[in-house]
Motif scaffolding. Structure first.
Motif, PDB file in Angstrom:
ATOM      1  N   GLY A  62       0.808  -1.212   0.000  1.00 56.02           N
ATOM      2  CA  GLY A  62       0.000   0.000   0.000  1.00 56.02           C
ATOM      3  C   GLY A  62       0.838   1.258   0.000  1.00 56.02           C
ATOM      4  N   MET A  63       1.907   1.257   0.767  1.00 60.88           N
ATOM      5  CA  MET A  63       2.746   2.454   0.855  1.00 60.88           C
ATOM      6  C   MET A  63       3.422   2.760  -0.466  1.00 60.88           C
ATOM      7  SD  MET A  63       5.705   3.336   3.653  1.00 60.88           S
ATOM      8  CE  MET A  63       6.334   5.015   3.793  1.00 60.88           C
ATOM      9  N   VAL A  64       3.986   1.750  -1.103  1.00 62.29           N
ATOM     10  CA  VAL A  64       4.692   1.964  -2.358  1.00 62.29           C
ATOM     11  C   VAL A  64       3.741   2.412  -3.465  1.00 62.29           C
ATOM     12  CG1 VAL A  64       5.978   0.809  -4.195  1.00 62.29           C
ATOM     13  CG2 VAL A  64       6.601   0.412  -1.819  1.00 62.29           C
ATOM     14  N   LEU A  65       2.586   1.781  -3.548  1.00 58.95           N
ATOM     15  CA  LEU A  65       1.623   2.140  -4.597  1.00 58.95           C
ATOM     16  C   LEU A  65       1.182   3.596  -4.469  1.00 58.95           C
ATOM     17  CD1 LEU A  65      -0.649  -1.037  -4.849  1.00 58.95           C
ATOM     18  CD2 LEU A  65       0.979  -0.197  -6.546  1.00 58.95           C
ATOM     19  N   GLY A  71      -1.085  10.358 -10.095  1.00 56.00           N
ATOM     20  CA  GLY A  71      -2.307  11.094 -10.384  1.00 56.00           C
ATOM     21  C   GLY A  71      -3.153  10.510 -11.493  1.00 56.00           C
ATOM     22  N   SER A  72      -2.662   9.486 -12.159  1.00 57.10           N
ATOM     23  CA  SER A  72      -3.441   8.827 -13.203  1.00 57.10           C
ATOM     24  C   SER A  72      -3.124   7.335 -13.156  1.00 57.10           C
ATOM     25  CB  SER A  72      -3.103   9.392 -14.581  1.00 57.10           C
ATOM     26  OG  SER A  72      -1.733   9.189 -14.894  1.00 57.10           O
ATOM     27  N   LEU A  73      -4.079   6.533 -13.589  1.00 58.60           N
ATOM     28  CA  LEU A  73      -3.903   5.093 -13.540  1.00 58.60           C
ATOM     29  C   LEU A  73      -4.328   4.474 -14.861  1.00 58.60           C
ATOM     30  CD1 LEU A  73      -3.337   2.466 -11.935  1.00 58.60           C
ATOM     31  CD2 LEU A  73      -5.761   2.481 -11.285  1.00 58.60           C
ATOM     32  N   HIS A  74      -3.401   3.806 -15.522  1.00 58.54           N
ATOM     33  CA  HIS A  74      -3.700   3.039 -16.724  1.00 58.54           C
ATOM     34  C   HIS A  74      -3.802   1.583 -16.288  1.00 58.54           C
ATOM     35  CE1 HIS A  74      -2.890   6.603 -19.154  1.00 58.54           C
ATOM     36  NE2 HIS A  74      -1.768   6.758 -18.462  1.00 58.54           N
ATOM     37  N   TYR A  75      -5.018   1.172 -15.998  1.00 57.48           N
ATOM     38  CA  TYR A  75      -5.230  -0.108 -15.339  1.00 57.48           C
ATOM     39  C   TYR A  75      -4.686  -1.285 -16.146  1.00 57.48           C
ATOM     40  CZ  TYR A  75      -7.604  -3.791 -12.699  1.00 57.48           C
ATOM     41  OH  TYR A  75      -7.880  -4.897 -11.952  1.00 57.48           O
ATOM     42  N   GLY A  76      -4.847  -1.236 -17.453  1.00 53.88           N
ATOM     43  CA  GLY A  76      -4.355  -2.335 -18.287  1.00 53.88           C
ATOM     44  C   GLY A  76      -2.859  -2.520 -18.148  1.00 53.88           C
ATOM     45  N   LYS A  77      -2.102  -1.421 -18.248  1.00 53.76           N
ATOM     46  CA  LYS A  77      -0.645  -1.490 -18.098  1.00 53.76           C
ATOM     47  C   LYS A  77      -0.263  -1.882 -16.677  1.00 53.76           C
ATOM     48  CE  LYS A  77       0.414   1.961 -21.671  1.00 53.76           C
ATOM     49  NZ  LYS A  77       1.035   3.292 -21.926  1.00 53.76           N
ATOM     50  N   PHE A  78      -1.008  -1.365 -15.733  1.00 56.84           N
ATOM     51  CA  PHE A  78      -0.746  -1.645 -14.324  1.00 56.84           C
ATOM     52  C   PHE A  78      -0.845  -3.142 -14.045  1.00 56.84           C
ATOM     53  CE2 PHE A  78      -2.486  -2.333 -10.047  1.00 56.84           C
ATOM     54  CZ  PHE A  78      -1.571  -1.657  -9.256  1.00 56.84           C
ATOM     55  N   ILE A  79      -1.944  -3.752 -14.470  1.00 61.36           N
ATOM     56  CA  ILE A  79      -2.152  -5.178 -14.218  1.00 61.36           C
ATOM     57  C   ILE A  79      -1.190  -6.024 -15.049  1.00 61.36           C
ATOM     58  CG2 ILE A  79      -3.755  -7.086 -14.588  1.00 61.36           C
ATOM     59  CD1 ILE A  79      -4.208  -5.574 -12.015  1.00 61.36           C
ATOM     60  N   LYS A  80      -0.928  -5.605 -16.269  1.00 64.17           N
ATOM     61  CA  LYS A  80      -0.004  -6.362 -17.116  1.00 64.17           C
ATOM     62  C   LYS A  80       1.369  -6.454 -16.464  1.00 64.17           C
ATOM     63  CE  LYS A  80       2.045  -6.470 -21.747  1.00 64.17           C
ATOM     64  NZ  LYS A  80       2.126  -5.786 -23.065  1.00 64.17           N
ATOM     65  N   ARG A  81       1.819  -5.352 -15.901  1.00 58.78           N
ATOM     66  CA  ARG A  81       3.135  -5.345 -15.258  1.00 58.78           C
ATOM     67  C   ARG A  81       3.139  -6.249 -14.029  1.00 58.78           C
ATOM     68  NH1 ARG A  81       6.485  -0.145 -12.814  1.00 58.78           N
ATOM     69  NH2 ARG A  81       8.175  -1.378 -11.917  1.00 58.78           N
ATOM     70  N   MET A 133      -3.678 -13.897  -2.116  1.00 52.53           N
ATOM     71  CA  MET A 133      -4.302 -12.842  -1.338  1.00 52.53           C
ATOM     72  C   MET A 133      -3.802 -11.476  -1.767  1.00 52.53           C
ATOM     73  SD  MET A 133      -3.707 -10.534   1.312  1.00 52.53           S
ATOM     74  CE  MET A 133      -2.260 -11.202   2.139  1.00 52.53           C
ATOM     75  N   LEU A 134      -2.485 -11.335  -1.898  1.00 52.17           N
ATOM     76  CA  LEU A 134      -1.904 -10.044  -2.222  1.00 52.17           C
ATOM     77  C   LEU A 134      -2.318  -9.554  -3.604  1.00 52.17           C
ATOM     78  CD1 LEU A 134       0.111  -7.925  -1.089  1.00 52.17           C
ATOM     79  CD2 LEU A 134       1.810  -8.977  -2.538  1.00 52.17           C
ATOM     80  N   PHE A 135      -2.393 -10.474  -4.554  1.00 54.91           N
ATOM     81  CA  PHE A 135      -2.722 -10.063  -5.912  1.00 54.91           C
ATOM     82  C   PHE A 135      -4.122  -9.458  -5.990  1.00 54.91           C
ATOM     83  CE2 PHE A 135      -3.114 -10.366 -10.526  1.00 54.91           C
ATOM     84  CZ  PHE A 135      -1.838 -10.024 -10.913  1.00 54.91           C
ATOM     85  N   GLN A 136      -4.974  -9.799  -5.040  1.00 53.72           N
ATOM     86  CA  GLN A 136      -6.303  -9.194  -5.012  1.00 53.72           C
ATOM     87  C   GLN A 136      -6.223  -7.688  -4.803  1.00 53.72           C
ATOM     88  OE1 GLN A 136      -9.062 -11.459  -2.368  1.00 53.72           O
ATOM     89  NE2 GLN A 136      -7.482 -13.048  -2.460  1.00 53.72           N
ATOM     90  N   PHE A 137      -5.227  -7.242  -4.044  1.00 55.74           N
ATOM     91  CA  PHE A 137      -5.075  -5.806  -3.836  1.00 55.74           C
ATOM     92  C   PHE A 137      -4.718  -5.098  -5.142  1.00 55.74           C
ATOM     93  CE2 PHE A 137      -4.433  -7.143   0.623  1.00 55.74           C
ATOM     94  CZ  PHE A 137      -5.343  -6.286   1.232  1.00 55.74           C
ATOM     95  N   TYR A 138      -3.962  -5.744  -6.000  1.00 59.88           N
ATOM     96  CA  TYR A 138      -3.656  -5.166  -7.305  1.00 59.88           C
ATOM     97  C   TYR A 138      -4.887  -5.153  -8.196  1.00 59.88           C
ATOM     98  CZ  TYR A 138       1.237  -5.426  -5.981  1.00 59.88           C
ATOM     99  OH  TYR A 138       2.425  -5.254  -5.331  1.00 59.88           O
ATOM    100  N   LEU A 139      -5.618  -6.261  -8.188  1.00 61.76           N
ATOM    101  CA  LEU A 139      -6.822  -6.327  -9.011  1.00 61.76           C
ATOM    102  C   LEU A 139      -7.844  -5.277  -8.587  1.00 61.76           C
ATOM    103  CD1 LEU A 139      -7.310 -10.209  -9.236  1.00 61.76           C
ATOM    104  CD2 LEU A 139      -6.494  -8.678 -11.048  1.00 61.76           C
ATOM    105  N   LEU A 140      -7.934  -5.033  -7.298  1.00 61.25           N
ATOM    106  CA  LEU A 140      -8.917  -4.096  -6.759  1.00 61.25           C
ATOM    107  C   LEU A 140      -8.339  -2.694  -6.526  1.00 61.25           C
ATOM    108  CD1 LEU A 140     -10.565  -6.452  -4.101  1.00 61.25           C
ATOM    109  CD2 LEU A 140     -11.440  -5.882  -6.373  1.00 61.25           C
ATOM    110  N   TYR A 141      -7.127  -2.476  -6.978  1.00 67.14           N
ATOM    111  CA  TYR A 141      -6.476  -1.195  -6.707  1.00 67.14           C
ATOM    112  C   TYR A 141      -7.292   0.013  -7.170  1.00 67.14           C
ATOM    113  CZ  TYR A 141      -2.972   2.519  -6.626  1.00 67.14           C
ATOM    114  OH  TYR A 141      -2.300   3.693  -6.406  1.00 67.14           O
ATOM    115  N   PRO A 142      -7.937  -0.025  -8.338  1.00 63.83           N
ATOM    116  CA  PRO A 142      -8.747   1.145  -8.724  1.00 63.83           C
ATOM    117  C   PRO A 142      -9.814   1.494  -7.694  1.00 63.83           C
ATOM    118  CG  PRO A 142      -8.425  -0.287 -10.605  1.00 63.83           C
ATOM    119  CD  PRO A 142      -7.909  -1.039  -9.402  1.00 63.83           C
TER     120      PRO A 142
END
Length: 401
Positions: A62-65, A71-81, A133-142
């Motif tokens: 959470g801290m690093v993210l 200020g902007s989120l490109h979800y496709g690139k975010f999840i792909k990475r 469990m952790l990957f759920q935080f990435y999936l739900l990050y938006p």
């Protein structure tokens, strides 16, 4: 322009990885023949001292993210990475683990079905649950991002602090009704959803959300976070020491009342109110410890912990396999040594082997797909260009690890 690196995070990730390996070394020797109740007491102390690992990894995520949010989120690139850095190495080591355990035969259709199942559940090994469990935080990050940044933009800092404290209290309360939630969701019999609150409740990100939210707050207000931590240090440590003692007493009572002298640590499970309070205080204390390491531990210790943190994801993925190496050494040379010596030897051998192998694999052309990091060249390039190094997976595993 990239922000300045957070040195405490780099050291904290290394400490958390070492704590995870020690936990699993303790777990092995707690069921070894000849262990006594007195041995169990020593193991309980070590286990309590390392319980911070999982919440710290989530906190780091959470801290690093949020610290690096531009200020902007490109979800496709975010999840792909994240899929490439985190999930692919997990999938590879899941297969490797099954092969080592003789649980996968490529000519059997049922084994392929089983492989697909454990790729979704993390059931192939006792430590892979965390990645699911952790990957759920990435999936739900938006969703987390929208809610947290919305609170930041809409309310003043006092109200934000009140919301954070209220969230913490709600989380502690939530851990006290997990069984009730599981029974209710199980009665609904909703495919996937009911399983997430029953069979796989231990890897449901909802039950760890506050550690992520606390990390988000620390990332968004990094300077204020450090100043507050300094002011609140006495209270934080008092709460930590008190809860450490309280939880340790519970573990001692459990060990002494166990039938047939079996050593268990069910009282120290992660998902219970008293443990939640202890773990929240542990995050604060360990962040304070990481800051102390940065300032006073010396260049050698700081360099080593940082390096361990960089390669911690791949090391995490394989450390249960490298523990087997330590068991060979134990049975050959240490079988008559005191349990404390055997545990520490197993811990050091496994951690060193996992770290060393990860460094070697990272140098391969396809190393990123094995350990989530491309090796020292990329990392050094980021340093020269002032870039921010991301956690590897953070098993944390990126996140955290």
């Amino acid at each position: 322009m990239s922000k300045e690196r957070i040195p405490e995070i780099e050291r904290l990730r290394g400490l958390a990885f070492l704590a995870v390996v020690l936990q699993h070394s303790i777990a092995n020797y707690s069921v070894a023949p000849g262990m006594t109740a007195d041995d169990g007491l020593g193991m309980a102390v070590l286990l309590m001292a390392t319980k911070f690992a999982v919440p710290v990894f989530i906190f780091i995520t959470g801290m690093v993210l949020f610290y690096n949010d531009k200020g902007s989120l490109h979800y496709g690139k975010f999840i792909k990475r994240r899929f490439g850095d985190i999930y692919v190495p997990f999938a590879v080591w899941t297969l490797i683990t099954l092969l080592f355990n003789h649980k996968f035969n490529p000519v059997r259709l049922d084994d392929w079905k089983y492989l697909g199942e454990v790729w979704l559940t993390g059931k192939s090994s006792s430590h892979f649950w965390y990645i699911i469990m952790l990957f759920q935080f990435y999936l739900l990050y938006p969703l987390f991002r929208s809610a947290i940044l919305g609170i930041k933009e809409r309310w003043n800092w006092r109200t934000q602090l009140a919301i954070l404290i209220l969230s913490g209290l709600m989380y502690v309360g939530l851990t006290g009704i997990i069984n009730d939630i599981g029974q209710w969701m199980g009665s609904l019999n909703i495919p996937v959803w009911s399983d997430l609150f029953t069979t796989y409740a231990d890897r449901n990100a909802l039950y760890y959300f506050f550690y992520f939210a606390l990390g988000a707050a620390a990332g968004l207000y990094h300077d204020s976070w450090n100043k507050w931590l300094q002011k609140a240090r006495p209270v934080i440590w008092i709460v930590f020491v008190f809860m450490f003692g309280y939880m340790l007493i519970q573990a001692v009572n459990e060990i002494r009342s166990a039938e047939n002298g079996v050593i268990t640590f069910y009282s120290l499970s992660l998902l219970k109110p008293s443990m939640a309070i202890f773990l929240i205080s542990s995050i604060l204390v360990m962040y304070d410890v990481a800051g102390w390491v940065c300032r006073y531990a010396g260049g050698g210790v700081n360099t080593l912990l940082t390096s361990i943190g960089i390669y911690s994801y791949g090391a995490y993925l394989m450390h249960l396999l490298t523990l087997r190496i330590s068991y060979v050494v134990d049975e050959s040379l240490l079988i008559h040594m005191p349990p404390f010596v055997r545990i520490l030897a197993s811990w050091l051998i496994s951690a060193a082997a996992a770290y060393g192998i990860t460094r070697l694999l990272a140098k391969l052309p396809f190393g990123k797909w094995l350990v989530g990091i491309a090796g020292p060249r990329q990392h050094h390039h980021r340093r020269r260009t002032g870039g921010k190094s991301q956690p590897s997976t953070n098993t944390g595993t990126s996140a955290g690890i």
